[in-house]
Structures are given as structure tokens and as C-alpha cells.
Design a protein around this motif. Structure first.
Motif, short mmCIF file in Angstrom:
data_model
loop_
_atom_site.label_atom_id
_atom_site.label_comp_id
_atom_site.label_asym_id
_atom_site.label_seq_id
_atom_site.Cartn_x
_atom_site.Cartn_y
_atom_site.Cartn_z
N LEU A 36 50.91 -6.09 31.45
CA LEU A 36 51.04 -6.68 30.12
C LEU A 36 51.83 -5.79 29.17
O LEU A 36 52.55 -6.28 28.29
CB LEU A 36 49.66 -6.99 29.54
N VAL A 37 51.68 -4.48 29.32
CA VAL A 37 52.43 -3.55 28.47
C VAL A 37 53.93 -3.72 28.70
O VAL A 37 54.72 -3.81 27.74
CB VAL A 37 52.01 -2.08 28.75
N LYS A 38 54.33 -3.79 29.95
CA LYS A 38 55.75 -3.97 30.25
C LYS A 38 56.26 -5.29 29.69
O LYS A 38 57.35 -5.37 29.11
CB LYS A 38 55.96 -3.94 31.77
N GLU A 39 55.42 -6.32 29.83
CA GLU A 39 55.80 -7.65 29.35
C GLU A 39 55.92 -7.69 27.83
O GLU A 39 56.90 -8.19 27.27
CB GLU A 39 54.76 -8.66 29.82
N LYS A 40 54.91 -7.15 27.14
CA LYS A 40 54.87 -7.25 25.68
C LYS A 40 55.83 -6.29 24.97
O LYS A 40 56.14 -6.47 23.79
CB LYS A 40 53.42 -7.02 25.19
N THR A 41 56.30 -5.25 25.69
CA THR A 41 57.28 -4.33 25.08
C THR A 41 58.69 -4.61 25.60
O THR A 41 59.61 -3.81 25.36
CB THR A 41 56.92 -2.86 25.39
N ASN A 42 58.84 -5.74 26.28
CA ASN A 42 60.14 -6.11 26.83
C ASN A 42 60.74 -5.01 27.71
O ASN A 42 61.95 -4.74 27.68
CB ASN A 42 61.12 -6.45 25.70
N GLY A 43 59.86 -4.35 28.46
CA GLY A 43 60.30 -3.34 29.41
C GLY A 43 60.55 -1.96 28.83
O GLY A 43 60.94 -1.05 29.56
N ARG A 44 60.31 -1.79 27.53
CA ARG A 44 60.54 -0.47 26.93
C ARG A 44 59.53 0.55 27.44
O ARG A 44 59.82 1.74 27.52
CB ARG A 44 60.48 -0.56 25.39
N ILE A 45 58.32 0.09 27.75
CA ILE A 45 57.28 0.99 28.25
C ILE A 45 56.89 0.54 29.66
O ILE A 45 56.44 -0.58 29.87
CB ILE A 45 56.04 0.98 27.34
N THR A 46 57.07 1.45 30.60
CA THR A 46 56.70 1.19 31.99
C THR A 46 55.52 2.08 32.37
O THR A 46 55.57 3.30 32.17
CB THR A 46 57.89 1.48 32.94
N VAL A 47 54.48 1.46 32.89
CA VAL A 47 53.25 2.18 33.21
C VAL A 47 52.98 2.08 34.71
O VAL A 47 53.08 1.00 35.30
CB VAL A 47 52.06 1.59 32.43
N LYS A 48 52.62 3.19 35.32
CA LYS A 48 52.21 3.19 36.73
C LYS A 48 50.77 3.64 36.83
O LYS A 48 50.39 4.67 36.26
CB LYS A 48 53.10 4.12 37.56
N MET A 49 49.94 2.86 37.52
CA MET A 49 48.53 3.19 37.67
C MET A 49 48.31 4.14 38.85
O MET A 49 48.87 3.94 39.93
CB MET A 49 47.70 1.92 37.86
N TYR A 50 47.48 5.15 38.62
CA TYR A 50 47.10 6.11 39.66
C TYR A 50 45.59 6.02 39.87
O TYR A 50 44.81 6.66 39.16
CB TYR A 50 47.50 7.53 39.24
N PRO A 51 45.15 5.20 40.82
CA PRO A 51 43.70 5.05 41.07
C PRO A 51 43.13 6.26 41.81
O PRO A 51 43.88 7.16 42.24
CB PRO A 51 43.63 3.79 41.93
N GLY A 52 41.81 6.28 41.94
CA GLY A 52 41.15 7.37 42.64
C GLY A 52 41.17 8.68 41.87
O GLY A 52 40.98 9.75 42.44
N THR A 53 41.38 8.57 40.54
CA THR A 53 41.58 9.77 39.70
C THR A 53 42.43 10.80 40.43
O THR A 53 42.15 12.00 40.41
CB THR A 53 40.23 10.38 39.24
N SER A 54 43.49 10.31 41.08
CA SER A 54 44.35 11.18 41.89
C SER A 54 45.11 12.20 41.05
O SER A 54 45.55 13.23 41.56
CB SER A 54 45.34 10.33 42.69
N LEU A 55 45.24 11.93 39.75
CA LEU A 55 45.95 12.87 38.87
C LEU A 55 45.12 14.12 38.59
O LEU A 55 45.64 15.11 38.08
CB LEU A 55 46.32 12.18 37.56
N VAL A 56 43.82 14.06 38.92
CA VAL A 56 42.95 15.24 38.77
C VAL A 56 42.24 15.51 40.10
O VAL A 56 41.08 15.94 40.13
CB VAL A 56 41.92 15.06 37.62
N ASN A 57 42.95 15.25 41.19
CA ASN A 57 42.44 15.52 42.54
C ASN A 57 41.09 14.87 42.82
O ASN A 57 40.25 15.44 43.53
CB ASN A 57 42.34 17.04 42.77
N GLY A 58 40.89 13.68 42.24
CA GLY A 58 39.68 12.93 42.53
C GLY A 58 38.45 13.36 41.77
O GLY A 58 37.37 12.78 41.96
N ASP A 59 38.56 14.36 40.89
CA ASP A 59 37.40 14.84 40.13
C ASP A 59 37.28 14.01 38.85
O ASP A 59 37.94 14.28 37.84
CB ASP A 59 37.55 16.32 39.79
N GLN A 60 36.38 13.02 38.88
CA GLN A 60 36.23 12.09 37.77
C GLN A 60 35.89 12.78 36.45
O GLN A 60 36.29 12.32 35.38
CB GLN A 60 35.15 11.07 38.11
#
Length: 345
Positions: free
Chosen positions: A57-81
Motif C-alpha cells: 500500500l505504501v508503494k501504491e499510495k506514494t506512486n512508487g516514491r517509497i519502496t519497502v521490503k519486508m524482512y520476516p523472522g526478525t532477520s535484521l537482528v539475527n532473529g533476536d526479537q
């Protein structure tokens, strides 16, 4: 002469339109090519669906100005929630759909939702998140380097195990129960006579599979999507002792880098995604629609629904924990929450 006049007129019109475009162009030029969105769970869990929908929805509502990629599994902090909120404040993570439980070690007031048996039903959750208590918590979070934009929901946490039916506090005695990384959960299950073991969700599933732990507590959507009956979880008790609201947030510096138009678009996208995510998390578990419960029972799971009297026994056993943590969370905040719940419609 006519052509020259037309050409000059064209330049004049262009000159009038270019300044109007410049702010947006300049802002977009300063934007990151991709913004990192952290979640604990991915699809098909409602949590992951909500995060993915927000990005869409962010990409849609900003006409592509903001692109977001989801990183599940808290992988950005090595899985430490439990490190997610700190990483969000530091800017390692740009955006998140986070759990009030996982962020409670850094924001003690979020322990409110984990007070045992505070919220008896979905209307009670709504009375908190959509009322003055929710606003107070958002105002608090806004002082901690993040901008909260919407409330989501992970759901009421029900308990399951591989050993026996749980109908009384005594039935929990000696059971090894996986719990999240919050001291409040350790206190609650210790008071009930269980043997609580803190571990991340990534570690929990293999631990259940091998029998290193006997049981766990999570919303029913996680129970089914994670196929916990295949991991020996054949005894499930619906006790609704706590619920876990989710929070859609953006790092404060990231938020400030966006134009007002895009800030409004991101907020609107979050509200829409959160509304859809809450509906999904509640699907199949209400009196009018118990399809999820039937699905679970069909997998050979013994499903116990506590009566009001049975639930009171658990409430009594954890009252001291409630009182202890109410003081740490803040007596005024807890009182406001109790009042909002009592006045719910």
C-alpha cells in the motif's frame, strides 16, 4: 512568428509547472532506494500478511516514491526479537510491525497488555488501543525515536502442550513451557507452577519437535499456520490470559526525511493494512465463526474452553503477578486501562 510565439508560450507554461514539481522531485531524490521493514513472522501468518500489505500500500499510495521490503523472522537482528526495537531506534531498521511483548523490555509500559487476564475479549483490546490508553502509549513511543502510525493485532495467546489437558492451574505444574523474552511471562508461569523457558520463535519450533519443551502459548493463527499439532501439540486450552497488539512504526529520522504528502500516505497505508490484519487475526475464532477452532479439532487436537469459574482459578493464581507488574508499568496507566475496559461497549 506564430511558431516562435507558440514556442515561447510553451516555455512559459513549462516554467510555471516546474517549480510545482520541484519539492516532490527533490524529496524523492533524497529517499532511499529501499526501506527495510522488520516483522517476526512472514506470510501466511496474519502478522506477515499485514506487513506485506503495508509495503504494498505504501508503494501504491506514494506512486512508487517509497519502496519497502519486508524482512520476516526478525532477520535484521539475527532473529533476536527483543533487539528489534533498539535496532529500530538506531536506524538499522527503517520500519517495523512489532509486538508489544517483544518491545516491552525497552518500553516497560507495553507490559500492560501482558498483565494476566486484564482483557476479557476483543472489545477490551479495542477499548485500549483505540482509546486514550492507546494514544498515551503512542505519545510515549514518539519520544523514543520512532513514529507509531497504527495498531495491529497478533491475538489472544492460548496455551498448548504435548502432555495433558490444562483445565486447572495444577495441570500446569512441572510442564516446560516456551515463553517469549519478557520477565513478566516468567513470573506468570512460575506462579502457575510451570517451568517457563525463554527462547525465540525460531528456536521454539525445533524445541517442541524434539520434546525439549512440552508446550507453548501463542495466538490460534500461529498454532495453525505453524502446524503445531504436527509438533506434538495435541492439547490446547483457550484461556485468553493475555493479548498481543502489534504496532506499525517508522524510524523517526526516516519519517522526517519524507514529504508531508508521503508521511500522510504511509500513515494511511498503515491504518488500512492494520485494519485488514486485525480482521484476519480474528477470523474463525468468534462465536459467529468458529471455523478455525473446528479446523484445529479436526487435526486430533483436544480443545478445552475454560468456563468462567475455571478461568477465575487461573486469575487468582496470578493475581500477585498482576499486582507486582501493575506498579512497574505505572498505577495510573493500569487504572486508566481498567476503566476503559469496564466502560467498553
Amino acid at each position: 512568428m506564430t511558431s516562435l510565439k507558440a514556442l515561447l508560450t510553451g516555455f512559459a507554461l513549462a516554467a510555471l509547472t516546474i517549480p510545482a514539481l520541484l519539492p516532490g522531485v527533490a524529496a524523492a531524490a533524497d529517499y532511499k532506494a529501499e526501506y527495510k521493514l522488520s516483522t517476526v513472522l512472514g506470510k501466511p501468518f496474519p502478522w506477515g500478511v499485514g506487513g506485506d500489505r503495508w509495503a504494498e500500500l505504501v508503494k501504491e499510495k506514494t506512486n512508487g516514491r517509497i519502496t519497502v521490503k519486508m524482512y520476516p523472522g526478525t532477520s535484521l537482528v539475527n532473529g533476536d526479537q527483543t533487539k528489534e526495537f533498539t535496532a529500530l531506534r538506531q536506524g538499522t531498521i527503517d520500519m517495523a510491525v512489532g509486538s508489544t511483548i517483544n518491545w516491552s523490555p525497552q518500553v516497560k509500559e507495553l507490559n500492560l497488555f501482558s498483565l494476566p487476564f486484564l482483557m476479557p475479549d476483543h472489545k477490551a483490546i479495542d477499548a485500549l488501543t483505540q482509546g486514550p490508553v492507546g494514544k498515551q502509549l503512542f505519545d510515549l513511543l514518539a519520544t523514543k525515536d520512532v513514529v507509531p502510525v497504527a495498531w495491529g493485532e497478533n491475538g489472544f495467546r492460548e496455551i498448548s502442550n504435548s502432555k495433558r489437558s490444562i483445565k486447572t492451574p495444577e495441570d500446569l505444574k512441572g510442564l516446560k513451557i516456551r515463553v517469549v523474552g519478557s520477565p513478566l511471562y516468567l513470573d506468570t508461569f512460575t506462579a502457575l507452577g510451570a517451568n517457563p523457558t525463554q527462547m525465540s520463535w525460531a528456536d521454539a519450533q525445533p524445541a517442541l519437535s524434539t520434546g525439549a519443551v512440552d508446550g507453548q502459548e501463542n495466538p490460534l493463527t500461529i498454532f495453525t499456520a505453524a502446524k503445531l499439532p504436527t509438533l506434538g501439540q495435541k492439547h490446547l486450552t483457550l484461556w485468553g490470559y493475555v493479548a498481543d497488539p502489534l504496532i506499525f512504526v517508522v524510524n523517526k529520522e526516516v519519517w522526517a526525511s519524507w514529504s508531508k504528502e508521503d508521511q500522510d500516505a504511509v500513515r494511511a497505508a498503515a491504518v488500512q493494512a492494520a485494519t485488514e490484519e486485525i480482521a484476519l487475526s480474528r477470523k474463525g475464532i468468534s462465536a459467529g465463526d468458529d471455523s478455525l477452532l473446528k479446523e484445529i479439532a479436526a487435526q486430533g487436537v483436544d480443545v478445552v474452553q475454560l468456563t468462567a469459574d475455571q478461568q477465575k482459578a487461573f486469575q487468582k493464581a496470578t493475581q500477585a503477578v498482576y499486582d507486582k507488574w501493575a506498579k512497574q508499568i505505572g498505577a495510573d496507566l493500569v487504572k486508566a486501562a481498567e476503566s476503559s475496559i469496564a466502560a467498553r461497549k
